[in-house]
Every structure is written in structure tokens, then in C-alpha cells.
Design a protein around this motif. Structure first.
Motif, short mmCIF file in Angstrom:
data_model
loop_
_atom_site.label_atom_id
_atom_site.label_comp_id
_atom_site.label_asym_id
_atom_site.label_seq_id
_atom_site.Cartn_x
_atom_site.Cartn_y
_atom_site.Cartn_z
N GLN A 29 0.83 -1.20 0.00
CA GLN A 29 0.00 0.00 0.00
C GLN A 29 0.87 1.26 0.00
O GLN A 29 0.62 2.21 -0.72
N TYR A 30 1.90 1.21 0.81
CA TYR A 30 2.82 2.35 0.93
C TYR A 30 3.48 2.65 -0.42
O TYR A 30 3.53 3.80 -0.86
N VAL A 31 3.94 1.60 -1.10
CA VAL A 31 4.61 1.78 -2.40
C VAL A 31 3.61 2.26 -3.46
O VAL A 31 3.91 3.16 -4.25
N LEU A 32 2.39 1.67 -3.44
CA LEU A 32 1.37 2.07 -4.42
C LEU A 32 1.01 3.55 -4.24
O LEU A 32 0.75 4.26 -5.23
N GLN A 33 1.04 4.00 -3.00
CA GLN A 33 0.71 5.42 -2.75
C GLN A 33 1.90 6.34 -3.04
O GLN A 33 1.78 7.56 -3.01
N ASN A 34 3.06 5.74 -3.26
CA ASN A 34 4.27 6.55 -3.46
C ASN A 34 5.00 6.16 -4.75
O ASN A 34 6.16 5.74 -4.73
N SER A 35 4.28 6.24 -5.86
CA SER A 35 4.86 6.13 -7.20
C SER A 35 5.33 4.75 -7.64
O SER A 35 6.06 4.64 -8.63
N GLY A 36 4.95 3.69 -6.92
CA GLY A 36 5.42 2.37 -7.34
C GLY A 36 4.28 1.43 -7.64
O GLY A 36 3.12 1.78 -7.52
N ASN A 37 4.64 0.20 -8.07
CA ASN A 37 3.62 -0.81 -8.31
C ASN A 37 3.90 -2.04 -7.45
O ASN A 37 4.87 -2.07 -6.67
N SER A 38 3.07 -3.09 -7.62
CA SER A 38 3.19 -4.27 -6.75
C SER A 38 4.53 -5.00 -6.94
O SER A 38 5.09 -5.53 -5.98
N ASP A 39 5.03 -5.02 -8.19
CA ASP A 39 6.33 -5.68 -8.42
C ASP A 39 7.45 -4.95 -7.69
O ASP A 39 8.35 -5.57 -7.11
N ASP A 40 7.41 -3.60 -7.75
CA ASP A 40 8.41 -2.81 -7.02
C ASP A 40 8.35 -3.18 -5.54
O ASP A 40 9.38 -3.39 -4.89
N ALA A 41 7.11 -3.25 -5.03
CA ALA A 41 6.92 -3.51 -3.61
C ALA A 41 7.54 -4.86 -3.24
O ALA A 41 8.25 -4.98 -2.24
N ARG A 42 7.29 -5.88 -4.06
CA ARG A 42 7.81 -7.22 -3.77
C ARG A 42 9.34 -7.23 -3.75
O ARG A 42 9.97 -7.77 -2.84
N ASP A 43 9.96 -6.58 -4.77
CA ASP A 43 11.44 -6.55 -4.84
C ASP A 43 12.04 -5.87 -3.63
O ASP A 43 12.97 -6.38 -3.00
N ILE A 44 11.53 -4.67 -3.34
CA ILE A 44 12.10 -3.89 -2.24
C ILE A 44 11.82 -4.58 -0.91
O ILE A 44 12.68 -4.60 -0.02
N PHE A 45 10.65 -5.18 -0.80
CA PHE A 45 10.29 -5.85 0.45
C PHE A 45 11.26 -6.99 0.74
O PHE A 45 11.71 -7.17 1.87
N GLN A 46 11.60 -7.75 -0.29
CA GLN A 46 12.55 -8.85 -0.10
C GLN A 46 13.89 -8.33 0.39
O GLN A 46 14.51 -8.90 1.28
N GLU A 47 14.34 -7.22 -0.19
CA GLU A 47 15.63 -6.66 0.25
C GLU A 47 15.56 -6.18 1.69
O GLU A 47 16.49 -6.38 2.47
#
Lengths: 180, 242
Positions: A29-47
Motif C-alpha cells: 500500500q505504501y509503495v502504491l501510494q508513493n509512485s510504485g507498483n506491486s512488483d516494485d513492492a515485492r522486490d524492495i520488500f525482499q531486500e
């Protein structure tokens, strides 16, 4: 309530699955509200999870278990803000504002992320069989006898393979550290 | 950068691992903690091993998580199409089998794939004199699927044996290099005193099958009259290879 000590002894597969399920929706939700999509969220979340887990296991995180989710979210947020600031994101429009980093976010988080990226690179350099044997032992918590049975080996062979694989990972990581 | 030990032998590695995983009894734990207190490089080593073990845990989880994610995406497509896929596969198989037996158009590669399973290798013991150590060192690489590395280690052994020749041959075969496997397997297949002779004959015949050399494959399989698997392979070679 669980203490950090007995929480650390928990089955890693279960612990990591729980950390994922308790935090991913929030971060997505945080990434979607801040210029990203679900794939971005998954990648960054893993890191972010990797850096937080490494700090938990090496004693750099010393809070209580209930503070750990907040710690995971803080690292993930830091990493996402850093990603937005890096200029690699073409899709940010001029009207959008990049969230500010909290004061508590520091070079320590950046170092942790850098170290976990290096460790990931080294882990992926191990052969498939090495990844499988060490994964079964340290992550799945299978016994040597079970691994020997699953891989049609003897327990002594598995012990030796595990030792050699971990020494290979150690060598790769120390070489990587010299370059950092 | 921190100072680490030059070398971690297997015994020390297992001691550190037992400490990290809380598998030491109280007495051993106290003694080891005293050692850690007194030795900075040991302290660093324990911290390093903690990090390495944690990295295995989290990155294994990532791998499993991405497999789950990719299979979640593919699942609906599979569900919708599975009836048609099964029907199409059945028709294709029927045509292929009819063609196979009528016109003998199987390739050696196809027959080989139906029969080949890699030799699992020998249990490893990492002690003993140099050649023995090198042999087992190569065997660990073999078991890890690092066949090139195993072959290289065994090539360096001063006194080669039938065991080394046999495993070098099967390592080449596991690496899909049938041509290179033949010289190594043949020396063992011709050695009546070798305990590996029967297995070497089997893999040698398979190497010839893979290379489409029907006559040579049958010649070697004839030397295994009591082997049921060999009889089945001979039947398939005669029925399906041109």
C-alpha cells in the motif's frame, strides 16, 4: 509474550512466513501510494526483510519481538525512498513529492542493505546442490538423516557437503567485503 | 576490515554451528564462551557464521517465495486449458508411438534418456593420505553436481585406479559428454578384476546408445546376460533404433 531469545530459536521457515504475511500488505500500500507498483513492492520488500533478518540474527536488532515489524517496515521504507531518490524511476511526475526519511534512518540501514545485497550475490553463486543442502539444513531444519535420505547420500557425505558449501559461501563473502 | 581466521577446519566449523544453533550442553557452552571472550578472531568468526546461516535462511525463503509467486500466476491458465492439453498430448503420443514402431525413427538420445540415471557416487570420508583425500574431495564435487571439478581433481591423482576411471567416465556421461566417457569406461569394462566392471559395461553401452552406435551398444550389452535392465534396453534398441 515471547522474548527475543526464544523467538530467535523459532523455526525460520515459519518465522519468515509470518513476517511476510504481517508486513507485505502494509508495504505494498505504501509503495502504491508513493509512485510504485506491486512488483516494485515485492522486490524492495525482499531486500528489506533480508537486511532486517540478518540484523536480527546477528544481534544488531535488540528490541522486543513486537518492535520487529516496525523495524522491518522502517528498513523497507528507507530502501524505497532511496530508490525514488536515485533517479532511476522515470515515472515519478513533478507533482508528486518524495517522502522524507525519518531521522532515525541512518547510515547503519544503508550498510545493512549493502551487506545483505552482497550476501545474496554470494548465496546465488553457490551451485544448486549446495543451495539445496544448506537450505534444507538451516532453513527447513531437516536432520542430516532426512537430508541424506532425500538426496540419496550418507549422513557423513551431507556433513562434508554442508561444510564445504558454507566455506565456499564464507570465501565468496569475505572477498566481496574486501571490495566494499 | 575485521580479522578472521585463515582456515576453519570441519571440527571448528561444527563447534561454532552447534553453539549458534544452541545444541551444546551447558558445560561445553560455558567453556566455548570463555574461548570466544579470549580470542577476537574466534569472536569475529562466530559473528560471521551467524550472518552466513541467516543469509541461507532468508535467501532460501526468497527462492521459495518467488517460486510460489510464479506458480500462482500460471495456475489459472493451467486450469482452463488442462483438458485440451491432455487430449492434445494423448493424440501426439499415439502418433509418435505408431511412427516409432512402424518406421524405427527413435534417436539414440531418446532411448538413452529413458534408461540413464546417474550413479549416486560413494560415501565421502575426508581423511587419510593425499591420493585418498583427493579422491574423496573429487567425490564431494561429484555429489554436488560439479562434474568438471571432480574430473579435474581426479586427473591430478598420481596413481589412478579402476574406481577413479569408472567415476571419471560416469562424470563425463553425467555432463552429457558420451564421447569422452568411453575411453575411461572401456578400461574398466575390460578389467575382469574390477568390482566396477558390470556397472562400467552398462554405462559404456548407454554411452554408445547416446552416440547412435547401435552395434557397439549391443555388443557390450550382450556381456550382461543376467541383467534384466540390459535385456529391456537391447529390445528397445532393436525395435526402435534405425
Amino acid at each position: 509474550m515471547k522474548t527475543l531469545t526464544n523467538w530467535l530459536q523459532e523455526d525460520p521457515e515459519r518465522a519468515l512466513s509470518r513476517i511476510y504475511s504481517e508486513n507485505f500488505s502494509w508495504f505494498e500500500q505504501y509503495v502504491l501510494q508513493n509512485s510504485g507498483n506491486s512488483d516494485d513492492a515485492r522486490d524492495i520488500f525482499q531486500e528489506g526483510i533480508a537486511a532486517a533478518w540478518l540484523n536480527l540474527k546477528s544481534g544488531k536488532f535488540s528490541g522486543t519481538p513486537d518492535r520487529f515489524n516496525a523495524y522491518v517496515r522502517q528498513i523497507c521504507k528507507y530502501k524505497w525512498i532511496d530508490e525514488l531518490r536515485s533517479g532511476n524511476r522515470k515515472k515519478i511526475s513533478y507533482t508528486e513529492t518524495i517522502p522524507e526519511k525519518d531521522d532515525t534512518e541512518s547510515n547503519t540501514t544503508s550498510d545493512s542493505l549493502e551487506q545483505s545485497t552482497a550476501l545474496k550475490k554470494c548465496f546465488l553463486q553457490l551451485g544448486e546442490k549446495c543451495q539445496k543442502v544448506v537450505g534444507m539444513f538451516y532453513y527447513k531444519k531437516k536432520s542430516l538423516a532426512e537430508i541424506a535420505h532425500d538426496t540419496q547420500n550418507t549422513e557423513d557425505s551431507i556433513k562434508t557437503i554442508k561444510y564445504r558449501c558454507m566455506m565456499q559461501l564464507r570465501k565468496l563473502f569475505l572477498e566481496e567485503m574486501k571490495r566494499m | 576490515m575485521m580479522e578472521y581466521k585463515d582456515n576453519i577446519d570441519k571440527e571448528l566449523f561444527e563447534k561454532i554451528e552447534a553453539y549458534i544453533q544452541n545444541r551444546m550442553n551447558a558445560g561445553d557452552r560455558t567453556a566455548f564462551e570463555k574461548e570466544i571472550q579470549a580470542d577476537e578472531t574466534l569472536r569475529n568468526e562466530v559473528a560471521l557464521q551467524r550472518q552466513l546461516i541467516a543469509s541461507v535462511q532468508v535467501f532460501t525463503h526468497h527462492k521459495e517465495d518467488s517460486f510460489k509467486a510464479s506458480s500462482d500466476v500460471k495456475a489459472p491458465v493451467k486450469k482452463m486449458r488442462h483438458v485440451w492439453m491432455y487430449a492434445a498430448a494423448a493424440v501426439t503420443a499415439l502418433i509418435a508411438v505408431t511412427w516409432f514402431y512402424q518406421y524405427k525413427t527413435a534417436t539414440g538420445e531418446q532411448v538413452y534418456a529413458n534408461y540413464f540415471t546417474p550413479d549416486a557416487g560413494l560415501p565421502v570420508m575426508m581423511s587419510g593420505e593425499n591420493d585418498r583425500y583427493d579422491f574423496y574431495n573429487g567425490m564431494v564435487s561429484y555429489k554436488e553436481g560439479e562434474y568438471d571439478k571432480a574430473i579435474e581433481i581426479w586427473r591430478g591423482i598420481a596413481q589412478p585406479s579402476d574406481t577413479i576411471s569408472y567415476f571419471t567416465g560416469v562424470a563425463y556421461l553425467n555432463n552429457k559428454n558420451a564421447e569422452a566417457s568411453i575411453a575411461h569406461l572401456a578400461t574398466v569394462a575390460l578389467n575382469d578384476k574390477s568390482a566396477w566392471q558390470q556397472k562400467a559395461i552398462w554405462y559404456l553401452a548407454l554411452a554408445y546408445v547416446k552416440m547412435n552406435n547401435k552395434d557397439k551398444a549391443l555388443e557390450w550389452l550382450n556381456k550382461l546376460p543376467d541383467n534384466e535392465q540390459a535385456k529391456l534396453l537391447m529390445r528397445d534398441i532393436q525395435k526402435t533404433l534405425p
